[in-house]
Design a protein around this motif. Structure first.
Motif, PDB file in Angstrom:
ATOM      1  N   ALA A  43      38.057 -10.208   7.944  1.00 61.19           N
ATOM      2  CA  ALA A  43      37.609 -11.173   6.936  1.00 61.19           C
ATOM      3  C   ALA A  43      36.117 -11.013   6.643  1.00 61.19           C
ATOM      4  O   ALA A  43      35.708 -10.975   5.476  1.00 61.19           O
ATOM      5  CB  ALA A  43      37.909 -12.599   7.397  1.00 61.19           C
ATOM      6  N   ALA A  44      35.305 -10.886   7.688  1.00 59.99           N
ATOM      7  CA  ALA A  44      33.861 -10.719   7.493  1.00 59.99           C
ATOM      8  C   ALA A  44      33.561  -9.417   6.755  1.00 59.99           C
ATOM      9  O   ALA A  44      32.729  -9.385   5.832  1.00 59.99           O
ATOM     10  CB  ALA A  44      33.137 -10.746   8.843  1.00 59.99           C
ATOM     11  N   CYS A  45      34.257  -8.352   7.131  1.00 64.63           N
ATOM     12  CA  CYS A  45      34.048  -7.056   6.468  1.00 64.63           C
ATOM     13  C   CYS A  45      34.484  -7.098   5.006  1.00 64.63           C
ATOM     14  O   CYS A  45      33.807  -6.537   4.141  1.00 64.63           O
ATOM     15  CB  CYS A  45      34.789  -5.952   7.204  1.00 64.63           C
ATOM     16  SG  CYS A  45      34.091  -5.523   8.804  1.00 64.63           S
ATOM     17  N   ILE A  46      35.585  -7.772   4.730  1.00 68.53           N
ATOM     18  CA  ILE A  46      36.076  -7.850   3.353  1.00 68.53           C
ATOM     19  C   ILE A  46      35.108  -8.645   2.485  1.00 68.53           C
ATOM     20  O   ILE A  46      34.825  -8.258   1.344  1.00 68.53           O
ATOM     21  CB  ILE A  46      37.500  -8.434   3.307  1.00 68.53           C
ATOM     22  CG1 ILE A  46      38.496  -7.384   3.800  1.00 68.53           C
ATOM     23  CG2 ILE A  46      37.867  -8.921   1.902  1.00 68.53           C
ATOM     24  CD1 ILE A  46      39.907  -7.891   3.992  1.00 68.53           C
ATOM     25  N   ILE A  47      34.589  -9.730   3.001  1.00 66.43           N
ATOM     26  CA  ILE A  47      33.611 -10.506   2.233  1.00 66.43           C
ATOM     27  C   ILE A  47      32.383  -9.644   1.944  1.00 66.43           C
ATOM     28  O   ILE A  47      31.873  -9.620   0.819  1.00 66.43           O
ATOM     29  CB  ILE A  47      33.249 -11.806   2.971  1.00 66.43           C
ATOM     30  CG1 ILE A  47      34.451 -12.768   2.939  1.00 66.43           C
ATOM     31  CG2 ILE A  47      32.016 -12.465   2.354  1.00 66.43           C
ATOM     32  CD1 ILE A  47      34.337 -13.946   3.863  1.00 66.43           C
ATOM     33  N   ALA A  48      31.924  -8.894   2.949  1.00 64.94           N
ATOM     34  CA  ALA A  48      30.788  -7.994   2.748  1.00 64.94           C
ATOM     35  C   ALA A  48      31.137  -6.925   1.711  1.00 64.94           C
ATOM     36  O   ALA A  48      30.332  -6.619   0.820  1.00 64.94           O
ATOM     37  CB  ALA A  48      30.382  -7.344   4.070  1.00 64.94           C
ATOM     38  N   MET A  49      32.338  -6.352   1.831  1.00 62.55           N
ATOM     39  CA  MET A  49      32.770  -5.309   0.894  1.00 62.55           C
ATOM     40  C   MET A  49      32.802  -5.810  -0.543  1.00 62.55           C
ATOM     41  O   MET A  49      32.327  -5.137  -1.455  1.00 62.55           O
ATOM     42  CB  MET A  49      34.188  -4.845   1.247  1.00 62.55           C
ATOM     43  CG  MET A  49      34.327  -4.108   2.519  1.00 62.55           C
ATOM     44  SD  MET A  49      33.732  -2.468   2.376  1.00 62.55           S
ATOM     45  CE  MET A  49      34.669  -1.914   1.003  1.00 62.55           C
TER      46      MET A  49
END
Length: 188
Positions: free
Chosen positions: A32-38
Motif C-alpha cells: 500500500a505504501a509503495c503503491i501510494i508512492a508510485m
C-alpha cells in the motif's frame, strides 16, 4: 442476512482465522505504501517537461519500484492462496458483492499496472532498468505501440485510484459506522 451469518459462523466453526496472517498484513501495508508512492511519482513525473535533469532518474525509480511491487503482489497472492482469508463479518449481499468486486479490481490493477508499464517501456529505445539492471525488451522502438501501452497504463492508474478510494472508504465505514472489527483483521 441470516444465511450470511450462518455462513460466517460455519466458517468460524472450521477454525478460520479471525485475522489475516502477519505475512499478509506486512505485505498489505508495504505494498500500500509503495503503491501510494508510485501513483504520486507517476502523476508528478508525467507533468514534468522534457529536459528536467532528474526526470530520467525519477522514471527509472518509478519502474524499479513498480516491478518490485509486482513481485510483492505475486508473493502476497501466493501467501493468500496458502493461508486463506478470514471470513467477512455479516453484511448485506450487495456489500459483499461490492467488496468482492473491489478486491478483484484492485488485484487486477496491481498486476496490470506493471505489465502495461513494462510493455510501454519495451517499445522505446530506453527499455526498463530494474534497480540498475537492464531487463530484456519485448518490443522495438514503436511510437504507436508505446503510446497504446502507456495510455492503457494511465487508464488503469485512474481506475486503480478509484478502487483504492473505494477500498479505504469501505474500511472506514466498517470501522467508524458499522464498528464490526473488519479493519482489525488487517492491523498489525
Amino acid at each position: 442476512m441470516n444465511a450470511t451469518r450462518s455462513t460466517d459462523i460455519a466458517h468460524r466453526g472450521k477454525a478460520m482465522p479471525e485475522r489475516f496472517p502477519m505475512a499478509l498484513i506486512v505485505l498489505h501495508w508495504v505494498i500500500a505504501a509503495c503503491i501510494i508512492a508510485m501513483l504520486a511519482i507517476g502523476l508528478y513525473m508525467v507533468g514534468l517537461p522534457r529536459g528536467v535533469p532528474f526526470k530520467a532518474a525519477l522514471i527509472n525509480f518509478h519502474k524499479s519500484l513498480g516491478l518490485t511491487v509486482f513481485l510483492l503482489v505475486l508473493m502476497r497472492i501466493g501467501v493468500l492462496m496458502v493461508s486463506g482469508r478470514p471470513p467477512l463479518p455479516p453484511m448485506r449481499a450487495w456489500q459483499r458483492a461490492a467488496a468482492s468486486a473491489t478486491q478483484v479490481l484492485l488485484y487486477a490493477a496491481m498486476v496490470a499496472m506493471p505489465v502495461t508499464g513494462y510493455l510501454g517501456s519495451s517499445f522505446n529505445t530506453y527499455g526498463t532498468r530494474f534497480w540498475g539492471m537492464l531487463l530484456p525488451k519485448w518490443g522495438w522502438d514503436d511510437k504507436a505501440l508505446r503510446h497504446f501501452w502507456f495510455t492503457l497504463h494511465e487508464i488503469v492508474a485512474w481506475v486503480f485510484i478509484a478502487m483504492i478510494a473505494l477500498h479505504v472508504a469501505g474500511a472506514l465505514k466498517h470501522q467508524l459506522i458499522d464498528r464490526d472489527g473488519l479493519l482489525r483483521r488487517m492491523l498489525p
